[in-house]
Write a protein that holds these residues in place. Structure first.
Motif, PDB file in Angstrom:
ATOM      1  N   ARG A  36     -10.861 -11.666  13.625  1.00  0.00           N
ATOM      2  CA  ARG A  36     -10.077 -11.250  12.662  1.00  0.00           C
ATOM      3  C   ARG A  36     -10.083 -11.997  11.365  1.00  0.00           C
ATOM      4  NH1 ARG A  36      -5.838  -7.850  15.202  1.00  0.00           N
ATOM      5  NH2 ARG A  36      -4.496  -8.240  13.501  1.00  0.00           N
ATOM      6  N   ALA A  37      -9.889 -11.189  10.343  1.00  0.00           N
ATOM      7  CA  ALA A  37      -9.881 -11.818   8.979  1.00  0.00           C
ATOM      8  C   ALA A  37      -8.896 -11.121   8.168  1.00  0.00           C
ATOM      9  CB  ALA A  37     -11.353 -11.780   8.461  1.00  0.00           C
ATOM     10  N   ASP A  38      -8.780 -11.621   6.911  1.00  0.00           N
ATOM     11  CA  ASP A  38      -7.737 -10.997   5.862  1.00  0.00           C
ATOM     12  C   ASP A  38      -8.693  -9.816   5.489  1.00  0.00           C
ATOM     13  OD1 ASP A  38      -5.589 -12.241   6.387  1.00  0.00           O
ATOM     14  OD2 ASP A  38      -6.274 -13.980   4.822  1.00  0.00           O
ATOM     15  N   VAL A  39      -9.952 -10.485   4.858  1.00  0.00           N
ATOM     16  CA  VAL A  39     -11.018  -9.507   4.373  1.00  0.00           C
ATOM     17  C   VAL A  39     -12.318  -9.595   5.115  1.00  0.00           C
ATOM     18  CG1 VAL A  39     -12.090  -8.922   2.091  1.00  0.00           C
ATOM     19  CG2 VAL A  39      -9.890  -9.835   2.160  1.00  0.00           C
ATOM     20  N   CYS A  40     -12.884  -8.501   5.361  1.00  0.00           N
ATOM     21  CA  CYS A  40     -14.267  -8.606   5.785  1.00  0.00           C
ATOM     22  C   CYS A  40     -15.086  -8.093   4.656  1.00  0.00           C
ATOM     23  CB  CYS A  40     -14.580  -7.852   7.257  1.00  0.00           C
ATOM     24  SG  CYS A  40     -16.183  -7.586   7.631  1.00  0.00           S
ATOM     25  N   ALA A  51     -17.377 -11.785  -4.199  1.00  0.00           N
ATOM     26  CA  ALA A  51     -16.037 -11.462  -3.827  1.00  0.00           C
ATOM     27  C   ALA A  51     -15.577 -12.448  -2.646  1.00  0.00           C
ATOM     28  CB  ALA A  51     -16.092 -10.027  -3.287  1.00  0.00           C
ATOM     29  N   ALA A  52     -16.298 -12.820  -1.887  1.00  0.00           N
ATOM     30  CA  ALA A  52     -16.185 -13.615  -1.039  1.00  0.00           C
ATOM     31  C   ALA A  52     -15.450 -14.945  -1.370  1.00  0.00           C
ATOM     32  CB  ALA A  52     -17.146 -13.833   0.118  1.00  0.00           C
ATOM     33  N   LEU A  53     -16.318 -15.592  -2.184  1.00  0.00           N
ATOM     34  CA  LEU A  53     -15.998 -17.110  -3.112  1.00  0.00           C
ATOM     35  C   LEU A  53     -14.726 -16.803  -3.594  1.00  0.00           C
ATOM     36  CD1 LEU A  53     -16.277 -19.830  -4.000  1.00  0.00           C
ATOM     37  CD2 LEU A  53     -17.729 -18.695  -5.893  1.00  0.00           C
ATOM     38  N   HIS A  54     -14.229 -15.718  -4.400  1.00  0.00           N
ATOM     39  CA  HIS A  54     -13.318 -15.605  -5.375  1.00  0.00           C
ATOM     40  C   HIS A  54     -11.930 -15.171  -4.520  1.00  0.00           C
ATOM     41  CE1 HIS A  54     -15.952 -15.244  -8.565  1.00  0.00           C
ATOM     42  NE2 HIS A  54     -14.823 -15.982  -9.451  1.00  0.00           N
ATOM     43  N   LEU A  55     -12.191 -14.485  -3.216  1.00  0.00           N
ATOM     44  CA  LEU A  55     -11.141 -14.415  -2.208  1.00  0.00           C
ATOM     45  C   LEU A  55     -10.572 -15.785  -1.654  1.00  0.00           C
ATOM     46  CD1 LEU A  55     -12.313 -11.132  -0.882  1.00  0.00           C
ATOM     47  CD2 LEU A  55     -10.110 -11.378  -2.066  1.00  0.00           C
ATOM     48  N   ALA A  56     -11.613 -16.566  -1.031  1.00  0.00           N
ATOM     49  CA  ALA A  56     -11.472 -17.760  -0.635  1.00  0.00           C
ATOM     50  C   ALA A  56     -10.686 -18.639  -1.045  1.00  0.00           C
ATOM     51  CB  ALA A  56     -12.850 -18.151   0.049  1.00  0.00           C
ATOM     52  N   GLU A  57     -11.049 -18.685  -2.704  1.00  0.00           N
ATOM     53  CA  GLU A  57     -10.313 -19.402  -3.649  1.00  0.00           C
ATOM     54  C   GLU A  57      -9.073 -19.055  -3.739  1.00  0.00           C
ATOM     55  OE1 GLU A  57     -14.206 -21.135  -6.328  1.00  0.00           O
ATOM     56  OE2 GLU A  57     -12.992 -19.419  -6.971  1.00  0.00           O
ATOM     57  N   ARG A  58      -8.674 -17.843  -3.521  1.00  0.00           N
ATOM     58  CA  ARG A  58      -7.189 -17.229  -3.530  1.00  0.00           C
ATOM     59  C   ARG A  58      -6.477 -17.606  -2.397  1.00  0.00           C
ATOM     60  NH1 ARG A  58      -5.610 -13.435  -7.449  1.00  0.00           N
ATOM     61  NH2 ARG A  58      -6.928 -13.360  -9.178  1.00  0.00           N
ATOM     62  N   GLY A  59      -7.046 -18.120  -1.224  1.00  0.00           N
ATOM     63  CA  GLY A  59      -6.352 -18.462  -0.070  1.00  0.00           C
ATOM     64  C   GLY A  59      -6.500 -17.153   1.278  1.00  0.00           C
ATOM     65  N   ALA A 206     -18.445 -23.326   1.092  1.00  0.00           N
ATOM     66  CA  ALA A 206     -17.724 -24.808   1.101  1.00  0.00           C
ATOM     67  C   ALA A 206     -16.266 -24.207   0.754  1.00  0.00           C
ATOM     68  CB  ALA A 206     -18.242 -25.475  -0.117  1.00  0.00           C
ATOM     69  N   ALA A 207     -15.939 -22.976   0.415  1.00  0.00           N
ATOM     70  CA  ALA A 207     -14.577 -22.641   0.031  1.00  0.00           C
ATOM     71  C   ALA A 207     -14.032 -22.133   1.235  1.00  0.00           C
ATOM     72  CB  ALA A 207     -14.689 -21.621  -0.957  1.00  0.00           C
ATOM     73  N   GLY A 208     -14.800 -22.171   2.333  1.00  0.00           N
ATOM     74  CA  GLY A 208     -13.978 -21.683   3.718  1.00  0.00           C
ATOM     75  C   GLY A 208     -14.552 -20.485   4.157  1.00  0.00           C
ATOM     76  N   VAL A 209     -15.493 -19.422   3.543  1.00  0.00           N
ATOM     77  CA  VAL A 209     -15.922 -18.074   3.757  1.00  0.00           C
ATOM     78  C   VAL A 209     -16.623 -18.624   5.305  1.00  0.00           C
ATOM     79  CG1 VAL A 209     -17.385 -16.115   3.349  1.00  0.00           C
ATOM     80  CG2 VAL A 209     -15.972 -17.306   1.329  1.00  0.00           C
ATOM     81  N   ARG A 210     -16.396 -17.844   6.196  1.00  0.00           N
ATOM     82  CA  ARG A 210     -17.107 -17.543   7.528  1.00  0.00           C
ATOM     83  C   ARG A 210     -18.476 -16.281   7.313  1.00  0.00           C
ATOM     84  NH1 ARG A 210     -13.293 -15.838  12.045  1.00  0.00           N
ATOM     85  NH2 ARG A 210     -11.842 -15.167  10.224  1.00  0.00           N
ATOM     86  N   GLN A 389      -9.738  -9.618  -7.189  1.00  0.00           N
ATOM     87  CA  GLN A 389      -8.457  -9.397  -8.120  1.00  0.00           C
ATOM     88  C   GLN A 389      -7.924  -8.079  -7.481  1.00  0.00           C
ATOM     89  OE1 GLN A 389     -10.068  -9.536 -11.961  1.00  0.00           O
ATOM     90  NE2 GLN A 389     -10.081 -11.495 -12.386  1.00  0.00           N
ATOM     91  N   ALA A 390      -8.698  -6.996  -7.361  1.00  0.00           N
ATOM     92  CA  ALA A 390      -8.046  -5.864  -6.752  1.00  0.00           C
ATOM     93  C   ALA A 390      -7.288  -6.138  -5.460  1.00  0.00           C
ATOM     94  CB  ALA A 390      -9.041  -4.926  -6.806  1.00  0.00           C
ATOM     95  N   ILE A 391      -7.878  -6.732  -4.803  1.00  0.00           N
ATOM     96  CA  ILE A 391      -7.402  -6.909  -3.296  1.00  0.00           C
ATOM     97  C   ILE A 391      -5.888  -7.698  -3.521  1.00  0.00           C
ATOM     98  CG2 ILE A 391      -7.738  -8.297  -1.074  1.00  0.00           C
ATOM     99  CD1 ILE A 391     -10.670  -7.105  -1.083  1.00  0.00           C
ATOM    100  N   ALA A 392      -6.024  -8.673  -4.297  1.00  0.00           N
ATOM    101  CA  ALA A 392      -4.825  -9.471  -4.537  1.00  0.00           C
ATOM    102  C   ALA A 392      -3.556  -8.677  -5.436  1.00  0.00           C
ATOM    103  CB  ALA A 392      -5.289 -10.816  -5.688  1.00  0.00           C
ATOM    104  N   GLY A 393      -4.104  -7.405  -6.088  1.00  0.00           N
ATOM    105  CA  GLY A 393      -3.034  -6.780  -6.589  1.00  0.00           C
ATOM    106  C   GLY A 393      -2.982  -6.569  -8.135  1.00  0.00           C
ATOM    107  N   GLN A 394      -4.294  -7.311  -8.534  1.00  0.00           N
ATOM    108  CA  GLN A 394      -4.522  -7.378 -10.107  1.00  0.00           C
ATOM    109  C   GLN A 394      -5.900  -6.578 -10.437  1.00  0.00           C
ATOM    110  OE1 GLN A 394      -5.161 -11.649 -10.350  1.00  0.00           O
ATOM    111  NE2 GLN A 394      -2.809 -11.900 -10.189  1.00  0.00           N
ATOM    112  N   SER A 395      -5.539  -5.236 -10.558  1.00  0.00           N
ATOM    113  CA  SER A 395      -6.683  -4.215 -10.559  1.00  0.00           C
ATOM    114  C   SER A 395      -7.058  -3.689 -11.909  1.00  0.00           C
ATOM    115  CB  SER A 395      -6.202  -3.099  -9.480  1.00  0.00           C
ATOM    116  OG  SER A 395      -5.197  -2.377 -10.016  1.00  0.00           O
ATOM    117  N   GLU A 396      -6.498  -4.226 -13.007  1.00  0.00           N
ATOM    118  CA  GLU A 396      -6.875  -3.492 -14.211  1.00  0.00           C
ATOM    119  C   GLU A 396      -8.481  -3.445 -14.330  1.00  0.00           C
ATOM    120  OE1 GLU A 396      -5.895  -4.219 -19.044  1.00  0.00           O
ATOM    121  OE2 GLU A 396      -5.034  -5.337 -17.491  1.00  0.00           O
ATOM    122  N   GLY A 397      -9.266  -4.532 -14.129  1.00  0.00           N
ATOM    123  CA  GLY A 397     -10.618  -4.564 -14.619  1.00  0.00           C
ATOM    124  C   GLY A 397     -11.414  -3.662 -13.713  1.00  0.00           C
TER     125      GLY A 397
END
Length: 435
Positions: A36-40, A51-59, A206-210, A389-397
């Protein structure tokens, strides 16, 4: 035909100069069993890695699936040009989406360049980033158009980094007898694309992406929690990012109808002497020219000419890629007709009808970005950040990119290939006739 395996050995990089000149990462284990994961994220090119790097950096807990190796596709094979703007010129964008959104798209493109440079610096990615991209023209009419484009960027977009080149100044950069002028953009740049992709993969891990390599995705079941299926396992995730570009296949038919896979080819000469270099490029900048079937080239850090050109309309690569690329190379540089070619390789990219990327929300929790049309180094990197950003709710771009019209190819996913071949043959003929 499955393009993942049409021209390549499973789990192996192509025999390119890029693969020969940079050390691969140790393999990441294939996905086995259920997780299981938050995002695949599906696809470990620039879009997926970013995408994976920026998502992992957001937790977020992120699983990244790649059918072959990280950077295996277009991200590890391209011409290495980090260009300014979008793939479509600003005047064309203004007609397509209006001045307001065209301004937003310009700013997003500027962010794409800045982000790419910042990631290289932040993560100490040794990818030979070098400033400067020239656009070379074949006729006085093309030069006038290019100079109008330069003036438009300076006047309406406050962009001082690009300059118009007349014949003499173009020859001082690239002394090909074919080029009669153009432009030079010193905020654009060029780099080693595979080394850049591998650097992004190191940062993501290094940021924790599997990361799981040799894990081709065969199915996507959409629901409250989406399920991504591979040969040996599955990932249940609230969010899924499809970052497959030209290798999407049939994972989503809405994307497949709008993003067409085509092949392109590059050759690397033997290292050139100082005299030979002086007859090819007198400054260490990349060049792309004004042909519809574009020629693009630059020098490697070990003094080779890396030349991209030639067209192919089937899914399979030609047997003699070196001979295919040598023809346009010799048209531009006749003196290189007998120079040895040490490496020649092909790659599959994704193009769209409007030559602008296709961003879409395909279902609740399922997002996609692809179709960079040969302008993907910065744009795909930035797409990954916009997806995060869109997954985190900041989707303007993301939403600005998604508003760009993206018509399906005539015939949809099933009949687009022969129609595209006819169109590309016509444009290639126009190039050869100088129309």
């Amino acid at each position: 035909m499955n393009l993942l395996y049409a021209n390549d050995r499973p789990g192996h990089y192509p025999a390119s100069w890029y693969a020969a000149s940079t050390a691969p990462l140790p393999p990441f284990a294939p996905l086995r069993g259920e997780t299981r994961a938050d995002v695949c994220v599906v696809g470990a090119g620039y879009t997926g890695l970013s995408a994976a790097l920026h998502l992992a950096e957001r937790g977020y807990d992120v699983v990244l699936l790649e059918a072959h190796r990280v950077g295996f596709g277009a991200s590890g094979r391209n011409g290495g040009q980090l260009g300014s703007g979008q793939r479509l010129e600003q005047q064309g964008l203004e007609r397509l989406v209006g001045r307001e959104d065209a301004q937003k798209l310009w700013l997003l493109a500027q962010e794409a360049k800045s982000l790419t440079k910042a990631l290289i610096s932040k993560h100490a990615i040794d990818c030979h980033l070098t400033p400067g991209v020239a656009h070379a023209c074949f006729s006085a009419r093309e030069v006038r158009h290019e100079h109008e484009h330069v003036a438009h960027l300076r006047e309406h977009y406050d962009y001082p980094h690009i300059e118009a080149l007349d014949r003499e100044r173009m020859q001082a950069i690239c002394p090909s007898p074919k080029y009669v002028g153009g432009s030079l953009d010193m905020d654009a740049a060029h780099l080693h694309p595979l080394a850049y992709a591998l650097g992004l993969a190191r940062a993501a891990a290094a940021a924790g992406v599997r990361i799981h390599e040799t894990s081709p995705v065969h199915g996507l079941i959409r629901g409250a929690r989406n399920t991504v299926q591979t040969e040996r396992g599955r990932v249940d995730a609230e969010h899924v990012v499809l970052a497959c570009n030209g290798y999407l296949g049939t994972l989503d038919m809405k994307v497949a109808a709008r993003v067409m896979p085509i092949n392109n080819f590059i050759a690397a000469t033997r290292p050139l002497s100082k005299a030979e270099l002086d007859g090819v490029l007198r400054r260490d900048v990349a060049v792309a020219d004004s042909k519809f079937v574009i020629n693009y080239f630059r020098l490697s850090h070990d003094r080779r000419l890396l030349f991209g050109g030639g067209e192919s309309y089937g899914y399979r690569f030609p047997r003699d890629i070196a001979a295919l690329v040598r023809r346009p190379m010799v048209e531009i540089f006749p003196q290189l007709k007998d120079v040895e070619i040490d490496h020649a390789w092909g790659g599959t990219l994704g193009i769209t009808m409007k030559r602008m990327p296709f961003f879409a929300r395909l279902a609740p929790g399922v997002l996609s970005a692809s179709g960079y049309s040969g302008h993907g180094v910065g744009t795909a990197t930035h797409a990954g950040q916009l997806l995060a950003q869109a997954i985190a709710g900041q989707s303007e771009g993301f939403d600005t990119m998604a508003r760009v019209p993206a018509p399906a190819f005539p015939g949809g996913a099933g009949f687009r290939t022969p129609l595209l071949a006819l169109a590309m043959t016509w444009f290639a003929l126009r190039d050869r006739l100088g129309l």
